[in-house]
Design a protein around this motif. Structure first.
Motif, mmCIF file in Angstrom:
data_model
loop_
_atom_site.group_PDB
_atom_site.id
_atom_site.type_symbol
_atom_site.label_atom_id
_atom_site.label_comp_id
_atom_site.label_asym_id
_atom_site.label_seq_id
_atom_site.Cartn_x
_atom_site.Cartn_y
_atom_site.Cartn_z
ATOM 1 N N ASN A 220 6.372 -1.150 -10.599
ATOM 2 C CA ASN A 220 6.341 -0.427 -11.873
ATOM 3 C C ASN A 220 5.394 -1.062 -12.880
ATOM 4 O O ASN A 220 5.226 -0.519 -13.960
ATOM 5 N N VAL A 221 4.817 -2.218 -12.543
ATOM 6 C CA VAL A 221 4.127 -2.997 -13.578
ATOM 7 C C VAL A 221 2.647 -3.255 -13.325
ATOM 8 O O VAL A 221 1.877 -3.427 -14.263
ATOM 9 N N GLY A 222 2.219 -3.339 -12.086
ATOM 10 C CA GLY A 222 0.811 -3.638 -11.793
ATOM 11 C C GLY A 222 0.419 -5.043 -12.222
ATOM 12 O O GLY A 222 1.272 -5.923 -12.375
ATOM 13 N N GLY A 223 -0.894 -5.252 -12.412
ATOM 14 C CA GLY A 223 -1.393 -6.527 -12.932
ATOM 15 C C GLY A 223 -1.129 -7.702 -12.016
ATOM 16 O O GLY A 223 -1.146 -7.577 -10.791
ATOM 17 N N ASP A 224 -0.881 -8.863 -12.646
ATOM 18 C CA ASP A 224 -0.733 -10.101 -11.877
ATOM 19 C C ASP A 224 0.473 -10.079 -10.944
ATOM 20 O O ASP A 224 0.454 -10.712 -9.891
ATOM 21 N N ILE A 225 1.509 -9.388 -11.346
ATOM 22 C CA ILE A 225 2.712 -9.391 -10.507
ATOM 23 C C ILE A 225 2.431 -8.660 -9.191
ATOM 24 O O ILE A 225 2.776 -9.136 -8.104
ATOM 25 N N LEU A 226 1.756 -7.530 -9.263
ATOM 26 C CA LEU A 226 1.364 -6.833 -8.033
ATOM 27 C C LEU A 226 0.517 -7.752 -7.149
ATOM 28 O O LEU A 226 0.736 -7.856 -5.937
ATOM 29 N N ASP A 227 -0.428 -8.426 -7.765
ATOM 30 C CA ASP A 227 -1.304 -9.310 -6.991
ATOM 31 C C ASP A 227 -0.526 -10.433 -6.321
ATOM 32 O O ASP A 227 -0.805 -10.813 -5.182
ATOM 33 N N THR A 228 0.455 -10.958 -7.028
ATOM 34 C CA THR A 228 1.247 -12.057 -6.467
ATOM 35 C C THR A 228 2.115 -11.570 -5.314
ATOM 36 O O THR A 228 2.211 -12.232 -4.271
ATOM 37 N N VAL A 229 2.731 -10.422 -5.483
ATOM 38 C CA VAL A 229 3.579 -9.911 -4.397
ATOM 39 C C VAL A 229 2.726 -9.650 -3.147
ATOM 40 O O VAL A 229 3.178 -9.886 -2.020
ATOM 41 N N LEU A 230 1.497 -9.197 -3.346
ATOM 42 C CA LEU A 230 0.625 -8.921 -2.191
ATOM 43 C C LEU A 230 0.433 -10.159 -1.305
ATOM 44 O O LEU A 230 0.182 -10.031 -0.107
ATOM 45 N N THR A 231 0.557 -11.338 -1.880
ATOM 46 C CA THR A 231 0.375 -12.553 -1.066
ATOM 47 C C THR A 231 1.574 -12.829 -0.169
ATOM 48 O O THR A 231 1.520 -13.726 0.663
ATOM 49 N N ARG A 232 2.670 -12.075 -0.355
ATOM 50 C CA ARG A 232 3.897 -12.357 0.406
ATOM 51 C C ARG A 232 4.332 -11.199 1.286
ATOM 52 O O ARG A 232 5.447 -11.206 1.811
ATOM 53 N N ILE A 233 3.488 -10.188 1.437
ATOM 54 C CA ILE A 233 3.950 -9.012 2.189
ATOM 55 C C ILE A 233 3.939 -9.261 3.688
ATOM 56 O O ILE A 233 3.173 -10.072 4.209
ATOM 57 N N ASN A 234 4.800 -8.549 4.354
ATOM 58 C CA ASN A 234 4.924 -8.630 5.809
ATOM 59 C C ASN A 234 4.064 -7.588 6.508
ATOM 60 O O ASN A 234 3.563 -6.653 5.882
ATOM 61 N N LEU A 235 3.979 -7.744 7.802
ATOM 62 C CA LEU A 235 3.318 -6.759 8.649
ATOM 63 C C LEU A 235 3.938 -5.381 8.384
ATOM 64 O O LEU A 235 5.158 -5.238 8.363
ATOM 65 N N ARG A 236 3.058 -4.396 8.180
ATOM 66 C CA ARG A 236 3.474 -3.008 7.958
ATOM 67 C C ARG A 236 4.349 -2.819 6.717
ATOM 68 O O ARG A 236 5.221 -1.950 6.665
ATOM 69 N N ALA A 237 4.105 -3.650 5.711
ATOM 70 C CA ALA A 237 4.826 -3.496 4.443
ATOM 71 C C ALA A 237 4.415 -2.189 3.769
ATOM 72 O O ALA A 237 3.327 -1.664 4.004
ATOM 73 N N ARG A 238 5.310 -1.681 2.950
ATOM 74 C CA ARG A 238 5.037 -0.468 2.165
ATOM 75 C C ARG A 238 5.113 -0.832 0.688
ATOM 76 O O ARG A 238 6.134 -1.344 0.227
ATOM 77 N N ILE A 239 4.027 -0.548 -0.016
ATOM 78 C CA ILE A 239 3.980 -0.810 -1.450
ATOM 79 C C ILE A 239 3.962 0.527 -2.163
ATOM 80 O O ILE A 239 3.054 1.335 -1.965
ATOM 81 N N VAL A 240 4.991 0.765 -2.938
ATOM 82 C CA VAL A 240 5.116 2.033 -3.663
ATOM 83 C C VAL A 240 4.544 1.836 -5.061
ATOM 84 O O VAL A 240 5.028 0.989 -5.816
ATOM 85 N N ILE A 241 3.502 2.583 -5.392
ATOM 86 C CA ILE A 241 2.902 2.491 -6.720
ATOM 87 C C ILE A 241 3.528 3.574 -7.596
ATOM 88 O O ILE A 241 3.209 4.759 -7.468
ATOM 89 N N CYS A 242 4.441 3.139 -8.444
ATOM 90 C CA CYS A 242 5.158 4.076 -9.313
ATOM 91 C C CYS A 242 4.596 4.035 -10.722
ATOM 92 O O CYS A 242 4.627 5.007 -11.457
ATOM 93 N N GLY A 243 4.061 2.873 -11.105
ATOM 94 C CA GLY A 243 3.516 2.726 -12.451
ATOM 95 C C GLY A 243 2.822 1.390 -12.574
ATOM 96 O O GLY A 243 2.757 0.623 -11.614
#
Lengths: 336, 336
Positions: A220-243
């Protein structure tokens, strides 16, 4: 009858200010066949409003200068010339930031004040709840045992996302601002962990609370938090962009996710959602959610501020993270 | 027997330089049971190699300092102690940037020099072809009548993506550097349009060549081109993230796509792919692609440079966009 409405006076650059708004006094038109006159009691304040103030077309037309600001509302029918509606009915509709409106009855639905407090129809029982339900289940596709992370986790959408993910058997970690919100997520809503982005490192928090990585991230937030979570995603993760509420008041370009190549490395997916796409399934979803609420499995919190006049300031609470629960403005009519 | 191999001497910061490489002379080990000795004739040079030079784990382990550089190759069996292989057989395998190798026969497959020139087994009949096939069809999911845009369009992957999209009835627009490549895409490969990113505006080119927007974008380059395409995507567009060659030599952070919120507005999807995930379907795909090639519907171009010694310089052609077709290094043995 004269009544007050907030009109968009100019388009903001960066954060909206008082100058972008005009509190106008207008007169209620006559009610024609197929129309209703409504008295608006509760107005939904949502991050998406910031986008509607911009000139460019988004998933929906912008609000034009001089127009009443668009908003979802709960209102009381005071005069009906439409079949199926009578004075006294409580209804949901996009009636705007104003005290009264005359509107077409098309697309308007009744809400039942005996089943839930009225502001709830703007939160878990309204668009935010639907956004959470369809965004998580259809796009996030969480499976039992997976780890789901949600940002804006104490907000109207995020809190429902997390609770539905728990109902589906997932490990759920919320990212929110402040100890109170984080405690609420864990203690009241049953999240497995919460990360206070205002007072701690999101990176460290993800390491601690998501030892098996992240399978679904509802953003829901984008920015640095999105970037940080991207470093921890698993194989075939799903990222829902809501906002991307952290980016809505930018005067420079939106911060793109530098770590988007994590999608490649992990064969992961990032997908945008807009709740209106699921309008035909709203009924089914509302029924399931109402069941969860009745069983005490899905909790809701509204943050109600009062007074139509306060609209410009109250809206800003969203961008400062000052609301705790679904932000709703109570109109407070003079005759109440 | 002594032979030469290129080893990774140090990890690059930004663009790889001669200092990152060491041309070593090593001796061929004995061939044990289940192994083959091979004489390497053609070495595949690929953008992904840049990633393998970095320390961090990506979708595959990095090459270690002092190790021979990883590479797909076509080689001749000179001694076999493995069932099913004989001296003289031509085979494909990841034998590395070197003249000879002794390798396990596991996972190695024969190629037929009578069916296609050997370098082609590193291009359209090899990993790039498989990447294009599965990335486009499984992840891009193009439908007849849709518009497909591909970057790096004259490259090993891009040229196949575009041609398969044409076979599926799509409008196909390629983005490539220079007039020669753009002419080739339209005149030789039958693309509907080509945009020369080195000499014209990609934004204007997309307006001209994609009057109905972009339904599938197959991205090999990242950076500004990805961001520009995002401004033109349609509802429910699919963006296939195959690579980001514009970003591989960055010394600062990768440029994230600032316009990623176009995913939200358009309910679109961005998804990463790695070809190895489809290994079980390679046979089926190769058969279909071979059929298209036989019918003249799928054309291929290889760019063959000669001499193992030139490896460090030849690799850099990829990042400068100097290759025209699949870049292959011919080893040129002294006895040839």
């Amino acid at each position: 009858m004269q009544y007050k409405q907030w009109q968009l006076a100019s388009r903001p650059v960066g954060e909206p200010t008082q100058d972008n708004w005009k509190l106008a006094s207008v007169s209620l038109p006559e009610v024609n066949d197929g129309e209703l006159a409504v008295k608006i009691h509760y107005i939904s304040l949502d991050p998406a409003m910031r986008g509607w103030m911009n000139e460019g077309k988004s998933y929906i037309e912008p609000v034009q200068i001089g127009e009443v600001m668009r908003a979802g509302t709960v209102a009381e029918v005071i005069e009906s010339r439409a079949e199926g509606f009578s004075a006294g009915d409580m209804v949901y509709g996009n009636f705007g930031v104003q005290e009264y409106a005359v509107v077409s009855a098309k697309g308007i639905h009744k809400v039942d004040p005996s089943l839930a407090p009225l502001p709830r129809y703007l939160g878990v029982l309204g668009m935010p709840g639907m956004t959470a339900y369809f965004g998580l289940l259809n796009t996030g596709q969480p499976k039992a045992g997976e780890t789901v992370v949600v940002s804006g986790a104490a907000g109207a959408v995020g809190s429902v996302v997390g609770q539905i993910a728990k109902l589906k058997g997932c490990r759920v970690v919320g990212i929110a601002g402040g100890k109170d919100k984080c405690d609420y997520l864990v203690d009241e809503l049953g999240f497995d962990g919460a990360i206070d982005y205002k007072n701690s490192s999101v990176k460290d928090g993800l390491k601690t609370h998501c030892p098996n990585g992240v399978d679904v991230y509802f953003d829901n937030v984008g920015g640095d938090i999105l970037d940080t979570v991207l470093t921890r995603i698993n194989l075939r993760a799903r990222i829902v962009i809501c906002g991307a509420i952290s980016q809505y008041n930018n005067t420079e370009a939106v911060k793109g996710p530098s770590n988007y190549l994590a999608l490649l490395v992990n064969r992961a997916r990032m997908e945008g959602i807009v709740v209106f796409d699921n309008v035909k399934q709203y009924g089914q979803a509302a029924k399931e959610m109402a069941g969860w609420i009745a069983e005490g499995k899905l909790k809701a919190k509204e943050h109600v501020e009062s007074g139509l006049e306060s609209f410009p300031d109250t809206l800003m609470m969203l961008f400062k993270g000052e609301n705790f629960g679904k932000l709703v403005l109570k109109v407070e009519h003079n005759d109440e």
